[in-house]
Design a protein around this motif. Structure first.
Motif, mmCIF file in Angstrom:
data_model
loop_
_atom_site.group_PDB
_atom_site.id
_atom_site.type_symbol
_atom_site.label_atom_id
_atom_site.label_comp_id
_atom_site.label_asym_id
_atom_site.label_seq_id
_atom_site.Cartn_x
_atom_site.Cartn_y
_atom_site.Cartn_z
ATOM 1 N N CYS A 1 -21.344 -6.133 -17.001
ATOM 2 C CA CYS A 1 -21.373 -6.551 -15.601
ATOM 3 C C CYS A 1 -20.688 -7.913 -15.505
ATOM 4 O O CYS A 1 -21.171 -8.890 -16.081
ATOM 5 N N VAL A 2 -19.570 -7.951 -14.791
ATOM 6 C CA VAL A 2 -18.777 -9.163 -14.675
ATOM 7 C C VAL A 2 -18.799 -9.640 -13.218
ATOM 8 O O VAL A 2 -18.198 -8.999 -12.352
ATOM 9 N N PRO A 3 -19.491 -10.734 -12.933
ATOM 10 C CA PRO A 3 -19.474 -11.253 -11.561
ATOM 11 C C PRO A 3 -18.100 -11.836 -11.227
ATOM 12 O O PRO A 3 -17.390 -12.315 -12.108
ATOM 13 N N VAL A 4 -17.744 -11.763 -9.949
ATOM 14 C CA VAL A 4 -16.518 -12.390 -9.463
ATOM 15 C C VAL A 4 -16.902 -13.305 -8.299
ATOM 16 O O VAL A 4 -17.925 -13.075 -7.650
ATOM 17 N N PRO A 5 -16.114 -14.352 -8.037
ATOM 18 C CA PRO A 5 -16.515 -15.348 -7.040
ATOM 19 C C PRO A 5 -16.626 -14.812 -5.611
ATOM 20 O O PRO A 5 -17.459 -15.263 -4.841
ATOM 21 N N GLN A 6 -15.762 -13.855 -5.266
ATOM 22 C CA GLN A 6 -15.761 -13.302 -3.912
ATOM 23 C C GLN A 6 -14.979 -11.997 -3.946
ATOM 24 O O GLN A 6 -14.288 -11.713 -4.926
ATOM 25 N N ALA A 7 -15.105 -11.199 -2.899
ATOM 26 C CA ALA A 7 -14.306 -9.980 -2.804
ATOM 27 C C ALA A 7 -12.835 -10.376 -2.866
ATOM 28 O O ALA A 7 -12.431 -11.405 -2.321
ATOM 29 N N GLY A 8 -12.023 -9.578 -3.571
ATOM 30 C CA GLY A 8 -10.607 -9.886 -3.689
ATOM 31 C C GLY A 8 -9.975 -9.144 -4.842
ATOM 32 O O GLY A 8 -10.576 -8.244 -5.429
ATOM 33 N N LYS A 9 -8.764 -9.544 -5.189
ATOM 34 C CA LYS A 9 -8.013 -8.884 -6.258
ATOM 35 C C LYS A 9 -8.222 -9.614 -7.586
ATOM 36 O O LYS A 9 -8.105 -10.834 -7.654
ATOM 37 N N TYR A 10 -8.504 -8.815 -8.598
ATOM 38 C CA TYR A 10 -8.786 -9.336 -9.941
ATOM 39 C C TYR A 10 -8.149 -8.431 -10.986
ATOM 40 O O TYR A 10 -7.701 -7.325 -10.691
ATOM 41 N N GLY A 11 -8.163 -8.896 -12.222
ATOM 42 C CA GLY A 11 -7.783 -8.105 -13.379
ATOM 43 C C GLY A 11 -8.816 -8.340 -14.465
ATOM 44 O O GLY A 11 -9.379 -9.439 -14.565
ATOM 45 N N ILE A 12 -9.091 -7.307 -15.253
ATOM 46 C CA ILE A 12 -10.037 -7.412 -16.367
ATOM 47 C C ILE A 12 -9.289 -7.082 -17.655
ATOM 48 O O ILE A 12 -8.540 -6.106 -17.713
ATOM 49 N N ALA A 13 -9.494 -7.896 -18.674
ATOM 50 C CA ALA A 13 -8.913 -7.667 -19.998
ATOM 51 C C ALA A 13 -10.048 -7.535 -21.004
ATOM 52 O O ALA A 13 -11.025 -8.284 -20.949
ATOM 53 N N VAL A 14 -9.915 -6.570 -21.915
ATOM 54 C CA VAL A 14 -10.920 -6.322 -22.951
ATOM 55 C C VAL A 14 -10.229 -6.345 -24.307
ATOM 56 O O VAL A 14 -9.150 -5.770 -24.478
ATOM 57 N N ARG A 15 -10.863 -7.008 -25.277
ATOM 58 C CA ARG A 15 -10.345 -7.012 -26.648
ATOM 59 C C ARG A 15 -11.453 -6.612 -27.601
ATOM 60 O O ARG A 15 -12.560 -7.154 -27.545
ATOM 61 N N HIS A 16 -11.168 -5.659 -28.484
ATOM 62 C CA HIS A 16 -12.090 -5.287 -29.558
ATOM 63 C C HIS A 16 -11.568 -5.909 -30.848
ATOM 64 O O HIS A 16 -10.576 -5.464 -31.416
ATOM 65 N N ASP A 17 -12.243 -6.961 -31.290
ATOM 66 C CA ASP A 17 -11.916 -7.674 -32.523
ATOM 67 C C ASP A 17 -12.693 -6.972 -33.634
ATOM 68 O O ASP A 17 -13.858 -7.269 -33.874
ATOM 69 N N ARG A 18 -12.080 -5.999 -34.281
ATOM 70 C CA ARG A 18 -12.786 -5.101 -35.208
ATOM 71 C C ARG A 18 -13.471 -5.813 -36.366
ATOM 72 O O ARG A 18 -14.533 -5.390 -36.817
ATOM 73 N N ASP A 19 -12.876 -6.893 -36.875
ATOM 74 C CA ASP A 19 -13.531 -7.596 -37.992
ATOM 75 C C ASP A 19 -14.302 -8.829 -37.528
ATOM 76 O O ASP A 19 -14.916 -9.520 -38.340
ATOM 77 N N GLY A 20 -14.269 -9.122 -36.229
ATOM 78 C CA GLY A 20 -15.055 -10.222 -35.685
ATOM 79 C C GLY A 20 -14.613 -11.607 -36.104
ATOM 80 O O GLY A 20 -15.382 -12.557 -36.021
ATOM 81 N N ASN A 21 -13.342 -11.749 -36.524
ATOM 82 C CA ASN A 21 -12.882 -13.053 -37.005
ATOM 83 C C ASN A 21 -12.357 -13.964 -35.894
ATOM 84 O O ASN A 21 -11.939 -15.080 -36.151
ATOM 85 N N GLY A 22 -12.343 -13.490 -34.650
ATOM 86 C CA GLY A 22 -11.895 -14.310 -33.532
ATOM 87 C C GLY A 22 -10.391 -14.386 -33.373
ATOM 88 O O GLY A 22 -9.895 -15.106 -32.513
ATOM 89 N N LYS A 23 -9.662 -13.654 -34.179
ATOM 90 C CA LYS A 23 -8.203 -13.647 -34.097
ATOM 91 C C LYS A 23 -7.726 -12.247 -33.746
ATOM 92 O O LYS A 23 -8.322 -11.263 -34.158
ATOM 93 N N THR A 24 -6.637 -12.183 -32.998
ATOM 94 C CA THR A 24 -6.086 -10.883 -32.632
ATOM 95 C C THR A 24 -5.174 -10.382 -33.738
ATOM 96 O O THR A 24 -4.204 -11.047 -34.103
ATOM 97 N N ASP A 25 -5.506 -9.235 -34.275
ATOM 98 C CA ASP A 25 -4.684 -8.551 -35.272
ATOM 99 C C ASP A 25 -4.146 -7.303 -34.581
ATOM 100 O O ASP A 25 -4.851 -6.316 -34.429
ATOM 101 N N ILE A 26 -2.899 -7.372 -34.137
ATOM 102 C CA ILE A 26 -2.337 -6.310 -33.310
ATOM 103 C C ILE A 26 -2.311 -4.958 -34.021
ATOM 104 O O ILE A 26 -2.318 -3.916 -33.376
ATOM 105 N N SER A 27 -2.343 -4.957 -35.356
ATOM 106 C CA SER A 27 -2.316 -3.689 -36.087
ATOM 107 C C SER A 27 -3.711 -3.073 -36.259
ATOM 108 O O SER A 27 -3.813 -1.899 -36.581
ATOM 109 N N ARG A 28 -4.787 -3.853 -36.027
ATOM 110 C CA ARG A 28 -6.152 -3.334 -36.200
ATOM 111 C C ARG A 28 -6.998 -3.376 -34.933
ATOM 112 O O ARG A 28 -7.798 -2.482 -34.693
ATOM 113 N N ASP A 29 -6.871 -4.450 -34.179
ATOM 114 C CA ASP A 29 -7.730 -4.643 -33.016
ATOM 115 C C ASP A 29 -7.268 -3.793 -31.847
ATOM 116 O O ASP A 29 -6.095 -3.427 -31.754
ATOM 117 N N GLY A 30 -8.194 -3.525 -30.957
ATOM 118 C CA GLY A 30 -7.888 -2.728 -29.777
ATOM 119 C C GLY A 30 -7.985 -3.558 -28.523
ATOM 120 O O GLY A 30 -8.546 -4.656 -28.517
#
Length: 164
Positions: free
Chosen positions: A95-124
């Motif tokens: 559940c992601v609150p937004v400040p007011q009705a309007g246009k938004y975008g949502i981005a999701v990253r699955h960091d498979r090893d949890g190291n906090g870095k994006t590995d384009i060949s493993r992460d989704g």
């Protein structure tokens, strides 16, 4: 005397500008599903994230204003939820609150090893409206492909993760 009046006038303008509410950026929040429950208040976005390749690591969900200047720009996100990956039937809900009705975008990253870095060949990753992503755009679609309208209540969307 004129300089004093100008200085006082400028301070008054600065005070008025400071009093105008700005859209808050950089709020790290908990995943409070009650906010999106039938009795919850909006505006908020109920995000179903599907397609986890593994039940490991961390998932990050971030909301952005749907503007070219803010979309996927470091520090311009509105709310961020970080959570250990614990999918039920390959999906998780946020559940992601937004400040007011309007246009938004949502981005999701699955960091498979949890190291906090994006590995384009493993992460989704995935985005609102599920635009196609590729190695050619480094997995970052334009805001026009990910933007959606969040109403005054709870808006429901589904994001399907993709892996390279």
């Amino acid at each position: 005397m004129v300089m004093v009046k100008v200085a006082v006038g400028l301070m008054s303008v600065a005070a008025m500008i400071a009093a105008v509410p700005a859209m808050a950026h950089g709020q790290e929040i908990a995943n409070d599903l009650e906010r999106c429950a039938s009795s919850g208040n909006g505006p908020a976005v109920l995000v179903d994230v599907r397609g986890f390749a593994a039940a490991t690591g961390k998932v990050r969900v971030q909301s952005y204003p749907a503007t070219k200047s803010a979309w996927l720009t470091k520090g311009e996100w509105l709310n961020r939820i970080d959570s250990p990956v614990r999918p039920a039937n390959g999906a998780m809900r946020f559940c992601v609150p937004v400040p007011q009705a309007g246009k938004y975008g949502i981005a999701v990253r699955h960091d498979r090893d949890g190291n906090g870095k994006t590995d384009i060949s493993r992460d989704g990753g995935g985005f609102s409206n599920n635009p196609s992503i590729s190695i050619f755009n480094l997995g970052k679609p334009g805001v026009e492909k990910a933007a959606f309208y969040a109403g005054p209540g709870v808006t429901k969307i589904t994001i399907t993760l993709k892996y390279m």
